[in-house]
Design a protein around this motif. Structure first.
Motif, PDB file in Angstrom:
ATOM      1  N   ARG A  95      -6.286  -3.130 -15.674  1.00  0.00           N
ATOM      2  CA  ARG A  95      -6.438  -1.844 -16.366  1.00  0.00           C
ATOM      3  C   ARG A  95      -6.475  -2.129 -17.870  1.00  0.00           C
ATOM      4  N   PRO A  96      -7.652  -2.507 -18.406  1.00  0.00           N
ATOM      5  CA  PRO A  96      -7.738  -2.895 -19.812  1.00  0.00           C
ATOM      6  C   PRO A  96      -7.402  -1.762 -20.775  1.00  0.00           C
ATOM      7  N   ASN A  97      -7.459  -0.518 -20.304  1.00  0.00           N
ATOM      8  CA  ASN A  97      -7.069   0.598 -21.168  1.00  0.00           C
ATOM      9  C   ASN A  97      -5.568   0.582 -21.460  1.00  0.00           C
ATOM     10  N   TYR A  98      -4.771  -0.138 -20.637  1.00  0.00           N
ATOM     11  CA  TYR A  98      -3.338  -0.302 -20.905  1.00  0.00           C
ATOM     12  C   TYR A  98      -3.118  -1.578 -21.705  1.00  0.00           C
ATOM     13  N   ASN A  99      -3.577  -2.713 -21.175  1.00  0.00           N
ATOM     14  CA  ASN A  99      -3.620  -3.977 -21.909  1.00  0.00           C
ATOM     15  C   ASN A  99      -4.397  -4.991 -21.077  1.00  0.00           C
ATOM     16  N   ALA A 100      -4.698  -6.131 -21.646  1.00  0.00           N
ATOM     17  CA  ALA A 100      -5.598  -7.110 -21.029  1.00  0.00           C
ATOM     18  C   ALA A 100      -5.054  -7.743 -19.755  1.00  0.00           C
ATOM     19  N   THR A 101      -3.736  -7.689 -19.533  1.00  0.00           N
ATOM     20  CA  THR A 101      -3.155  -8.320 -18.348  1.00  0.00           C
ATOM     21  C   THR A 101      -2.489  -7.323 -17.403  1.00  0.00           C
ATOM     22  N   TYR A 102      -2.698  -6.033 -17.617  1.00  0.00           N
ATOM     23  CA  TYR A 102      -2.078  -4.996 -16.797  1.00  0.00           C
ATOM     24  C   TYR A 102      -2.839  -4.894 -15.477  1.00  0.00           C
ATOM     25  N   TYR A 103      -2.289  -5.542 -14.435  1.00  0.00           N
ATOM     26  CA  TYR A 103      -2.915  -5.565 -13.111  1.00  0.00           C
ATOM     27  C   TYR A 103      -2.105  -4.644 -12.210  1.00  0.00           C
ATOM     28  N   ALA A 104      -2.740  -3.584 -11.710  1.00  0.00           N
ATOM     29  CA  ALA A 104      -1.978  -2.572 -10.977  1.00  0.00           C
ATOM     30  C   ALA A 104      -2.807  -1.971  -9.842  1.00  0.00           C
ATOM     31  N   ALA A 105      -2.083  -1.327  -8.934  1.00  0.00           N
ATOM     32  CA  ALA A 105      -2.676  -0.533  -7.863  1.00  0.00           C
ATOM     33  C   ALA A 105      -1.855   0.748  -7.742  1.00  0.00           C
ATOM     34  N   PHE A 106      -2.520   1.813  -7.326  1.00  0.00           N
ATOM     35  CA  PHE A 106      -1.886   3.120  -7.233  1.00  0.00           C
ATOM     36  C   PHE A 106      -2.177   3.753  -5.878  1.00  0.00           C
ATOM     37  N   VAL A 107      -1.162   4.377  -5.285  1.00  0.00           N
ATOM     38  CA  VAL A 107      -1.345   5.147  -4.051  1.00  0.00           C
ATOM     39  C   VAL A 107      -0.559   6.448  -4.169  1.00  0.00           C
ATOM     40  N   ILE A 108      -0.971   7.431  -3.416  1.00  0.00           N
ATOM     41  CA  ILE A 108      -0.241   8.695  -3.334  1.00  0.00           C
ATOM     42  C   ILE A 108       0.597   8.639  -2.063  1.00  0.00           C
ATOM     43  N   GLY A 109       1.913   8.826  -2.209  1.00  0.00           N
ATOM     44  CA  GLY A 109       2.842   8.772  -1.087  1.00  0.00           C
ATOM     45  C   GLY A 109       2.916  10.083  -0.321  1.00  0.00           C
ATOM     46  N   ASP A 111       4.813  12.662  -0.247  1.00  0.00           N
ATOM     47  CA  ASP A 111       5.087  13.914  -0.949  1.00  0.00           C
ATOM     48  C   ASP A 111       4.192  14.125  -2.163  1.00  0.00           C
ATOM     49  N   GLY A 112       3.125  13.328  -2.279  1.00  0.00           N
ATOM     50  CA  GLY A 112       2.206  13.506  -3.395  1.00  0.00           C
ATOM     51  C   GLY A 112       2.580  12.719  -4.636  1.00  0.00           C
ATOM     52  N   HIS A 113       3.615  11.880  -4.541  1.00  0.00           N
ATOM     53  CA  HIS A 113       4.020  11.074  -5.691  1.00  0.00           C
ATOM     54  C   HIS A 113       3.036   9.936  -5.917  1.00  0.00           C
ATOM     55  N   ASN A 114       2.765   9.628  -7.175  1.00  0.00           N
ATOM     56  CA  ASN A 114       1.891   8.528  -7.551  1.00  0.00           C
ATOM     57  C   ASN A 114       2.734   7.261  -7.606  1.00  0.00           C
ATOM     58  N   ILE A 115       2.529   6.366  -6.649  1.00  0.00           N
ATOM     59  CA  ILE A 115       3.321   5.141  -6.554  1.00  0.00           C
ATOM     60  C   ILE A 115       2.456   3.979  -7.039  1.00  0.00           C
ATOM     61  N   GLU A 116       2.982   3.221  -7.981  1.00  0.00           N
ATOM     62  CA  GLU A 116       2.239   2.129  -8.611  1.00  0.00           C
ATOM     63  C   GLU A 116       2.998   0.829  -8.449  1.00  0.00           C
ATOM     64  N   MET A 117       2.246  -0.245  -8.310  1.00  0.00           N
ATOM     65  CA  MET A 117       2.802  -1.603  -8.386  1.00  0.00           C
ATOM     66  C   MET A 117       2.032  -2.281  -9.512  1.00  0.00           C
ATOM     67  N   VAL A 118       2.764  -2.904 -10.444  1.00  0.00           N
ATOM     68  CA  VAL A 118       2.110  -3.510 -11.606  1.00  0.00           C
ATOM     69  C   VAL A 118       2.633  -4.906 -11.886  1.00  0.00           C
ATOM     70  N   CYS A 119       1.716  -5.789 -12.241  1.00  0.00           N
ATOM     71  CA  CYS A 119       2.038  -7.138 -12.709  1.00  0.00           C
ATOM     72  C   CYS A 119       1.517  -7.245 -14.126  1.00  0.00           C
ATOM     73  N   HIS A 120       2.392  -7.628 -15.059  1.00  0.00           N
ATOM     74  CA  HIS A 120       2.014  -7.744 -16.459  1.00  0.00           C
ATOM     75  C   HIS A 120       1.572  -9.154 -16.838  1.00  0.00           C
ATOM     76  N   LYS A 121       1.669 -10.076 -15.900  1.00  0.00           N
ATOM     77  CA  LYS A 121       1.343 -11.469 -16.179  1.00  0.00           C
ATOM     78  C   LYS A 121      -0.152 -11.720 -16.039  1.00  0.00           C
ATOM     79  N   PRO A 122      -0.674 -12.655 -16.821  1.00  0.00           N
ATOM     80  CA  PRO A 122      -2.087 -13.008 -16.657  1.00  0.00           C
ATOM     81  C   PRO A 122      -2.308 -13.699 -15.327  1.00  0.00           C
ATOM     82  N   GLU A 123      -3.562 -13.706 -14.872  1.00  0.00           N
ATOM     83  CA  GLU A 123      -3.896 -14.343 -13.605  1.00  0.00           C
ATOM     84  C   GLU A 123      -3.510 -15.813 -13.643  1.00  0.00           C
ATOM     85  N   ALA A 124      -2.899 -16.294 -12.555  1.00  0.00           N
ATOM     86  CA  ALA A 124      -2.428 -17.676 -12.507  1.00  0.00           C
ATOM     87  C   ALA A 124      -3.569 -18.648 -12.357  1.00  0.00           C
TER      88      ALA A 124
END
Length: 124
Positions: A95-109, A111-124
Motif C-alpha cells: 500500500r504505497p499510499n501509506y509507505n513503501a513497505t506497508y504490506y497488508a490485507a483487509f477482510v470484513i468480519g 459483524d462488519g468490522h474491517n480486519i487488517e493484517m500488516v507487515c511493515h518490513k520490506p520483502e525478504a
C-alpha cells in the motif's frame, strides 16, 4: 500501548471461530474463556489480547490491524479469513499510499468490522 481490546459481537460462536481461524497464522489462541456474555480472550503469548463477548447492542464498526512478522503471514491471514467466512476488503499487497513497505490485507468480519493484517518490513 494496549493491555487488551474488548468488543461486543452479535454471534459469539461465529466471531470466535472467525478470529481463531483468521489469526491462526500469527499464533493466536484462546488464553481465557467464560460464558458468551463474558467472552473469550485471544492472544499469541504476549501481554496484549483481543477479547470478544456476546452482545445485543449494535456496536459501531471497528478497524482492527494486527502485526505480521512477514508478508507470508499476511497472505496466510487473508486466505484463512476468507475460508472462515470473511469478505474481501483488499487483497494482500503493498500500500504505497501509506509507505513503501506497508504490506497488508483487509477482510470484513462477521459483524462488519474491517480486519487488517500488516507487515511493515520490506520483502525478504
Amino acid at each position: 500501548m494496549f493491555d487488551h481490546v474488548k468488543f461486543g459481537v452479535s454471534d459469539f460462536a461465529a466471531s470466535k471461530a472467525f478470529f481463531l481461524k483468521a489469526l491462526e497464522p500469527i499464533g493466536i489462541t484462546i488464553v481465557g474463556e467464560g460464558v458468551p456474555s463474558y467472552g473469550v480472550e485471544l492472544a499469541a503469548g504476549g501481554e496484549t489480547s483481543l477479547c470478544l463477548h456476546q452482545t445485543n447492542e449494535k456496536p459501531a464498526h471497528l478497524h482492527l490491524a494486527f502485526v505480521a512478522e512477514n508478508r507470508q503471514q499476511v497472505d496466510a491471514f487473508y486466505r484463512a479469513a476468507l475460508e472462515a467466512g470473511g469478505k474481501d476488503n483488499g487483497a494482500p499487497g503493498v500500500r504505497p499510499n501509506y509507505n513503501a513497505t506497508y504490506y497488508a490485507a483487509f477482510v470484513i468480519g462477521p459483524d462488519g468490522h474491517n480486519i487488517e493484517m500488516v507487515c511493515h518490513k520490506p520483502e525478504a
